[in-house]
Design a protein around this motif. Sequence first.
Motif, short mmCIF file in Angstrom:
data_model
loop_
_atom_site.label_atom_id
_atom_site.label_comp_id
_atom_site.label_asym_id
_atom_site.label_seq_id
_atom_site.Cartn_x
_atom_site.Cartn_y
_atom_site.Cartn_z
N GLU A 255 60.31 -111.44 -8.06
CA GLU A 255 60.79 -111.52 -9.44
C GLU A 255 60.15 -110.42 -10.28
O GLU A 255 58.93 -110.30 -10.34
CB GLU A 255 60.46 -112.89 -10.05
N ILE A 256 61.02 -109.66 -10.91
CA ILE A 256 60.57 -108.56 -11.77
C ILE A 256 61.23 -108.76 -13.13
O ILE A 256 62.44 -108.98 -13.20
CB ILE A 256 60.97 -107.21 -11.14
N VAL B 224 58.40 -114.94 -5.90
CA VAL B 224 57.05 -114.48 -6.23
C VAL B 224 57.14 -113.47 -7.38
O VAL B 224 57.93 -112.53 -7.31
CB VAL B 224 56.40 -113.81 -5.00
N ASN B 225 56.36 -113.69 -8.43
CA ASN B 225 56.36 -112.77 -9.56
C ASN B 225 55.57 -111.50 -9.24
O ASN B 225 54.48 -111.57 -8.69
CB ASN B 225 55.74 -113.44 -10.79
N VAL B 226 56.15 -110.38 -9.60
CA VAL B 226 55.51 -109.09 -9.32
C VAL B 226 55.34 -108.33 -10.63
O VAL B 226 56.27 -108.23 -11.43
CB VAL B 226 56.36 -108.28 -8.32
N ASP C 39 63.55 -113.40 -16.64
CA ASP C 39 63.71 -113.41 -18.10
C ASP C 39 64.94 -112.62 -18.52
O ASP C 39 64.93 -111.88 -19.51
CB ASP C 39 62.46 -112.84 -18.80
N PHE C 40 66.02 -112.76 -17.74
CA PHE C 40 67.21 -111.95 -17.97
C PHE C 40 67.81 -112.24 -19.34
O PHE C 40 67.96 -113.39 -19.75
CB PHE C 40 68.26 -112.20 -16.88
N GLY C 41 68.17 -111.16 -20.03
CA GLY C 41 68.77 -111.30 -21.35
C GLY C 41 67.80 -110.99 -22.47
O GLY C 41 68.19 -110.84 -23.62
N LYS D 67 67.59 -114.39 -13.30
CA LYS D 67 67.04 -115.64 -13.82
C LYS D 67 67.30 -115.67 -15.32
O LYS D 67 66.73 -114.86 -16.08
CB LYS D 67 65.54 -115.74 -13.54
N ILE D 68 68.18 -116.56 -15.72
CA ILE D 68 68.58 -116.65 -17.12
C ILE D 68 67.39 -117.18 -17.92
O ILE D 68 66.84 -118.24 -17.61
CB ILE D 68 69.80 -117.58 -17.29
N ASP D 69 66.99 -116.43 -18.94
CA ASP D 69 65.78 -116.77 -19.68
C ASP D 69 65.90 -118.12 -20.38
O ASP D 69 66.96 -118.53 -20.84
CB ASP D 69 65.46 -115.68 -20.70
#
Length: 278
Positions: A149-150, A116-118, A180-182, A200-202
């Motif tokens: 997910e942040i 869940v996106n926060v 959106d890591f990276g 989560k690899i962007d």
Amino acid sequence: AKEQGRNTIRFVSDMADRDQERRALYIQNKLAKAIKGQELRVWFQPIVDAQTRKVVGCEALARWHDDTYGWVSPATFIPMAENLGLIRELGHQIWIQTVESMQRWKRLGIALRVAVNVSRRQLFIPSFTADLLDDLAALDLSPADIDLEITESVAMEDAEHTTKRLLELTASGFGIAIDDFGTGYSSLSQLHDMPATKVKIDISFVRRVHLPQGEQLIQAIVKIASAFELSTVAEGVEDEATAALLCALGVQSLQGYHFARPMDADLFEAYLLERKDA
Ligand code: C2E
Ligand code: MG
Ligand code: MG
Ligand code: MG
């Protein structure tokens, strides 16, 4: 003539600006009404294990259909809701729809993790953790099945407050995924202190995996993640060659159009049932 030409151009762009402004105001009004009228819906996109390709989870994604503009992208309406001070309400509605779906899947005998996106603002609600736990308890669901997910940039802003809040959430059993890591600016030391469980690899890295150094970049991210005991998901996987390469590079889970697009709750339930005993 030259002078006039310039004036004309200025006039046209002014009109375009005003037009855009009017359109933005109109959409904002419609969005506020849609949120108040609870018209937004949660859709789900599957996340698969990179090796077995079985569905192991899904991401909850907000969707809004406006009768004038059609489907409006969350990339447009999420920042708008944030600016309008309506993101908490939006986040709450998506959350409630998500846990209700989770309860249905559980009754069908289907177990899967849900992401869940926060938004940043939600992390500042004093009772945020307690509220989520209450909602889960009421439906007999566990925070251990949920990843919040942040985005990396949010995680690193107000690092002190955010870290405290994330510690509280992980202590309560939630998983924390850095989205959106990276793409953010976190240092390795900040990442080390961040109470996260997953990266989560962007999509931008996933897109570049077949370009020079693209593979090494993913490899480096996988190594950093493993050093910090974080699991890895790649987003935006659109073809089999990319999926196979990411899997070979050690990425654990995959998400993207190659497997499935986000689906409304009914369609996703049918999708899950089709695969249940396969
Ligand atoms: P995100 O959290 O990084 O979500 C992944 C985005 O990638 C989703 O876009 C998804 O539809 C898209 N996607 C998935 N697979 C592929 C693929 O193979 N190719 C491409 N090109 N795209 C793919 P979506 O649904 O448009 O959402 C955009 C962003 O809006 C999300 O990015 C997230 O940051 C935000 N968002 C969506 N729903 C919510 C919500 O309920 N709350 C909050 N706070 N933010 C949300
Ligand atoms: Mg996300
Ligand atoms: Mg993402
Ligand atoms: Mg993204």
